[in-house]
Design a protein around this motif. Structure first.
Motif, PDB file in Angstrom:
ATOM      1  N   GLU B   9       0.835  -1.214   0.000  1.00 34.17           N
ATOM      2  CA  GLU B   9       0.000   0.000   0.000  1.00 34.17           C
ATOM      3  C   GLU B   9       0.858   1.247   0.000  1.00 34.17           C
ATOM      4  N   VAL B  10       1.908   1.236   0.803  1.00 34.67           N
ATOM      5  CA  VAL B  10       2.796   2.403   0.881  1.00 34.67           C
ATOM      6  C   VAL B  10       3.451   2.638  -0.480  1.00 34.67           C
ATOM      7  N   ILE B  11       3.915   1.545  -1.103  1.00 35.27           N
ATOM      8  CA  ILE B  11       4.540   1.667  -2.432  1.00 35.27           C
ATOM      9  C   ILE B  11       3.524   2.221  -3.427  1.00 35.27           C
ATOM     10  N   TYR B  12       2.287   1.725  -3.346  1.00 31.25           N
ATOM     11  CA  TYR B  12       1.228   2.212  -4.230  1.00 31.25           C
ATOM     12  C   TYR B  12       0.983   3.702  -4.009  1.00 31.25           C
ATOM     13  N   ASP B  13       0.925   4.114  -2.748  1.00 34.78           N
ATOM     14  CA  ASP B  13       0.669   5.528  -2.427  1.00 34.78           C
ATOM     15  C   ASP B  13       1.781   6.421  -2.967  1.00 34.78           C
ATOM     16  N   ILE B  14       3.019   5.972  -2.804  1.00 32.82           N
ATOM     17  CA  ILE B  14       4.162   6.768  -3.297  1.00 32.82           C
ATOM     18  C   ILE B  14       4.116   6.877  -4.814  1.00 32.82           C
ATOM     19  N   LEU B  15       3.914   5.738  -5.487  1.00 31.45           N
ATOM     20  CA  LEU B  15       3.891   5.750  -6.954  1.00 31.45           C
ATOM     21  C   LEU B  15       2.696   6.552  -7.484  1.00 31.45           C
ATOM     22  N   SER B  16       1.562   6.470  -6.789  1.00 23.59           N
ATOM     23  CA  SER B  16       0.381   7.253  -7.195  1.00 23.59           C
ATOM     24  C   SER B  16       0.685   8.738  -7.086  1.00 23.59           C
ATOM     25  N   THR B  17       1.364   9.105  -6.012  1.00 24.29           N
ATOM     26  CA  THR B  17       1.723  10.515  -5.798  1.00 24.29           C
ATOM     27  C   THR B  17       2.605  11.012  -6.937  1.00 24.29           C
ATOM     28  N   ILE B  18       3.569  10.205  -7.321  1.00 23.60           N
ATOM     29  CA  ILE B  18       4.480  10.597  -8.416  1.00 23.60           C
ATOM     30  C   ILE B  18       3.706  10.674  -9.724  1.00 23.60           C
ATOM     31  N   LYS B  26       9.537  16.026  -6.674  1.00 26.73           N
ATOM     32  CA  LYS B  26      10.686  16.292  -5.796  1.00 26.73           C
ATOM     33  C   LYS B  26      10.508  15.484  -4.506  1.00 26.73           C
ATOM     34  N   PRO B  27      11.619  15.120  -3.850  1.00 30.52           N
ATOM     35  CA  PRO B  27      11.531  14.319  -2.617  1.00 30.52           C
ATOM     36  C   PRO B  27      10.658  14.953  -1.536  1.00 30.52           C
ATOM     37  N   THR B  28      10.696  16.275  -1.420  1.00 30.34           N
ATOM     38  CA  THR B  28       9.923  16.935  -0.353  1.00 30.34           C
ATOM     39  C   THR B  28       8.423  16.757  -0.583  1.00 30.34           C
ATOM     40  N   HIS B  29       7.998  16.764  -1.828  1.00 36.23           N
ATOM     41  CA  HIS B  29       6.569  16.566  -2.124  1.00 36.23           C
ATOM     42  C   HIS B  29       6.110  15.168  -1.729  1.00 36.23           C
ATOM     43  N   ILE B  30       6.999  14.191  -1.936  1.00 34.84           N
ATOM     44  CA  ILE B  30       6.651  12.815  -1.546  1.00 34.84           C
ATOM     45  C   ILE B  30       6.507  12.757  -0.019  1.00 34.84           C
ATOM     46  N   LEU B  31       7.395  13.444   0.654  1.00 36.03           N
ATOM     47  CA  LEU B  31       7.357  13.449   2.124  1.00 36.03           C
ATOM     48  C   LEU B  31       6.025  14.006   2.637  1.00 36.03           C
ATOM     49  N   LEU B  36       4.827   9.678   5.577  1.00 39.25           N
ATOM     50  CA  LEU B  36       5.910   8.857   6.125  1.00 39.25           C
ATOM     51  C   LEU B  36       6.933   9.764   6.799  1.00 39.25           C
ATOM     52  N   SER B  37       7.691   9.174   7.729  1.00 37.19           N
ATOM     53  CA  SER B  37       8.819   9.926   8.306  1.00 37.19           C
ATOM     54  C   SER B  37       9.915  10.024   7.243  1.00 37.19           C
ATOM     55  N   HIS B  38      10.878  10.908   7.465  1.00 38.42           N
ATOM     56  CA  HIS B  38      11.939  11.102   6.484  1.00 38.42           C
ATOM     57  C   HIS B  38      12.752   9.828   6.279  1.00 38.42           C
ATOM     58  N   SER B  39      13.046   9.169   7.402  1.00 39.50           N
ATOM     59  CA  SER B  39      13.871   7.945   7.297  1.00 39.50           C
ATOM     60  C   SER B  39      13.119   6.823   6.575  1.00 39.50           C
ATOM     61  N   MET B  40      11.819   6.711   6.874  1.00 41.50           N
ATOM     62  CA  MET B  40      11.008   5.674   6.201  1.00 41.50           C
ATOM     63  C   MET B  40      10.900   5.978   4.721  1.00 41.50           C
ATOM     64  N   MET B  41      10.715   7.270   4.397  1.00 43.94           N
ATOM     65  CA  MET B  41      10.604   7.666   2.995  1.00 43.94           C
ATOM     66  C   MET B  41      11.901   7.320   2.240  1.00 43.94           C
ATOM     67  N   GLU B  42      13.033   7.615   2.865  1.00 45.74           N
ATOM     68  CA  GLU B  42      14.321   7.299   2.244  1.00 45.74           C
ATOM     69  C   GLU B  42      14.452   5.802   1.996  1.00 45.74           C
ATOM     70  N   GLU B  46      14.685   4.131  -1.705  1.00 44.24           N
ATOM     71  CA  GLU B  46      15.807   3.228  -2.001  1.00 44.24           C
ATOM     72  C   GLU B  46      15.289   1.927  -2.624  1.00 44.24           C
ATOM     73  N   GLU B  47      14.243   1.409  -1.993  1.00 41.25           N
ATOM     74  CA  GLU B  47      13.646   0.154  -2.474  1.00 41.25           C
ATOM     75  C   GLU B  47      13.051   0.332  -3.872  1.00 41.25           C
ATOM     76  N   LEU B  48      12.354   1.455  -4.077  1.00 39.36           N
ATOM     77  CA  LEU B  48      11.720   1.693  -5.381  1.00 39.36           C
ATOM     78  C   LEU B  48      12.762   1.881  -6.482  1.00 39.36           C
ATOM     79  N   LEU B  49      13.882   2.514  -6.131  1.00 35.65           N
ATOM     80  CA  LEU B  49      14.976   2.685  -7.108  1.00 35.65           C
ATOM     81  C   LEU B  49      15.590   1.336  -7.448  1.00 35.65           C
ATOM     82  N   GLU B  50      15.805   0.544  -6.409  1.00 36.67           N
ATOM     83  CA  GLU B  50      16.411  -0.790  -6.585  1.00 36.67           C
ATOM     84  C   GLU B  50      15.544  -1.681  -7.457  1.00 36.67           C
TER      85      GLU B  50
END
Lengths: 213, 91
Positions: B9-18, B26-31, B36-42, B46-50
């Motif tokens: 769900e979190v991955i879906y929410d992030i990708l939907s936002t993008i 930009k990273p700040t908009h995703i935040l 999510l917290s900054h560390s969780m977002m990072e 990382e996972e989505l890039l990988e």
């Protein structure tokens, strides 16, 4: 030489057909799991896919062994080799599923567990019976995991999966008696057939969402 | 009280936002949007890039993330993925 199982004469032929059917069902589950893995890149669908791919190979091998029993029935080395390979495939599949349900990451632990359980089975007096008992314990773990998952998610389809694993569990428990009771062999196949019917129904219910996507 | 989101769900929410930001963000908009917290977002980025769901890019000197075809496929097939994972007890 390892003692195999007793097959009722009226059931000969049906067991081979059922094992081929089981292999097809396992192939379908493995195929869609690996498709999910290709899209989502999540570890759990990958492990589910690998497990059922291994089960598929094991059922194909079991069917082949039943088609050509004369190849190994008088040759104890061949008989032992076939049985080792068959149990090895099933065990690898069961361990992969266990690692999926437990969310464990350690490949070293997998190898150690595989070797220790495998050696334990083949050092026992009745390897096939020992294998049925150990696989029953694995499947019991899957049933319990599914029940806990259902309690958290209340997902109805998960009940199907739980019931399917439960039927497999009962089948495996009955399988421990195939050494001495021929009817257990038929009962094991019948219950496993029901379990796979439920798995496939579950899969078909999920596939509706692929078409809607 | 809103229940905790799972990883899918979190991955879906992030990708939907993008995706909603024309595929680049930009990273700040995703935040702000992902809750999510900054560390969780990072960690998630990382996972989505990988996994190849997003790519990093430069836009007017700032770091941005761009959704890839794999990421779009994830969005399209999300319901199917979620149903499969839940029905077979994979989560």
């Amino acid at each position: 030489m390892f003692q195999l199982y007793q097959v009722p004469s009226w059931f000969k032929g049906y067991d081979i057909s059922l094992e081929i059917l089981f292999a097809i069902c396992c192939f379908l589950i493995a195929y869609y799991s690996l498709r999910i893995y290709r899209i989502a890149k999540q570890r759990e669908p990958f492990l589910l896919g690998i497990s059922f791919a291994l089960f598929c190979m094991a059922y194909i091998m079991q069917a082949v062994m039943n088609v050509f029993p004369h190849v190994y029935s008088n040759n104890w080395i061949m008989s032992d080799m076939f049985l080792m390979l068959l149990i090895g495939l099933f065990l690898a599949g069961l361990l992969s599923l266990a690692f999926m349900f437990s969310h464990s990451n350690s490949s070293g632990l997998y190898i150690v567990m595989y070797l220790s359980i495998g050696i334990g089975i083949f050092m026992s007096i009745l390897p096939l019976m020992t294998f049925y008992i150990i696989s029953s314990l694995f499947i019991l773990y899957f049933v319990i995991s599914c029940i806990f998952s259902y309690m958290k998610t209340k997902k109805e389809n998960l009940l199907f999966t739980t019931v399917a694993f439960f039927l497999m569990l009962v089948g495996k428990v009955l399988g421990t008696f195939t050494f001495s009771h021929a009817l257990s062999y038929a009962a094991y196949h019948a219950l496993t057939f029901l379990a796979f019917v439920i798995f496939i129904i579950n899969l078909l219910l999920v596939l509706r969402y692929e078409k809607k996507a | 009280m809103k229940r905790k989101r799972d990883r899918l769900e979190v991955i879906y929410d992030i990708l939907s936002t993008i995706s909603a930001k024309s595929g680049t963000i930009k990273p700040t908009h995703i935040l702000y949007k992902s809750n999510l917290s900054h560390s969780m977002m990072e960690e998630y980025m990382e996972e989505l890039l990988e996994k190849g769901f997003i790519e990093q890019a430069e836009h007017k000197g700032s770091r941005t993330y761009v959704i890839t075809p794999k990421g779009l496929e994830y969005l399209q097939k999300y319901k199917f993925i979620k149903e499969f994972v839940e029905s077979f007890g994979l989560n």
